[in-house]
Scaffold this motif. Structure first.
Motif: not given
Length: 147
Positions: A17-43
């Motif tokens: 996979r090039s998007k939504d890999t396990k490592i991306e999902r882990i980091l995104r979930n942790a960021l979201w849990h801490k209250g940080y909002r983001y864009r994913k795969n920001y082209k």
């Protein structure tokens, strides 16, 4: 010599996979849990960062050790099959990463890279590094507004 037929190798490689890999999902979930909002795969940014915190102009890349050349000088000596192909491919990936970082910096963004194993084993330290950078950027923004 490759132990798989070209069709089998193609099928195997197509599952990487090039998007939504396990490592991306882990980091995104942790960021979201801490209250940080983001864009994913920001082209809209060079290198299409895996995570972009637009409020603070932080571009985060979740890099797999093999494809992005972790400990490259040691690892490239241990490559077995199709050595020339992989050396060329991974060194091009590394060069592209550097080019993207320079373009991001020129646009006023701060690139951050995290290795997959660090994300998996030390997620909280990765989040802490991002939080520290956000704090520094907030302080800079605050100081800029004072003057």
């Amino acid at each position: 010599m490759d132990k798989l037929t070209p069709e089998q190798r193609s099928l195997t490689m197509s599952h990487i996979r090039s998007k939504d890999t396990k490592i991306e999902r882990i980091l995104r979930n942790a960021l979201w849990h801490k209250g940080y909002r983001y864009r994913k795969n920001y082209k809209q940014l060079p290198g299409s960062p895996d995570i972009a915190i637009t409020k603070y102009k932080i571009a985060i890349f979740c890099d797999s050790e093999f494809f992005h050349g972790y400990n490259w000088e040691i690892k490239k000596q241990k490559l077995g099959q199709n050595k020339e192909y992989w050396i060329k491919k991974i060194e091009r990936n590394m060069a592209r990463d550097r080019e993207s970082d320079l373009k991001l910096i020129a646009l006023g963004w701060t690139p951050m890279h995290f290795w997959g194993e660090d994300i998996i084993k030390h997620t909280s330290e990765c989040i802490e590094a991002i939080a520290d950078l956000i704090f520094e950027l907030q302080m800079t923004m605050y100081e800029d507004n004072l003057y």
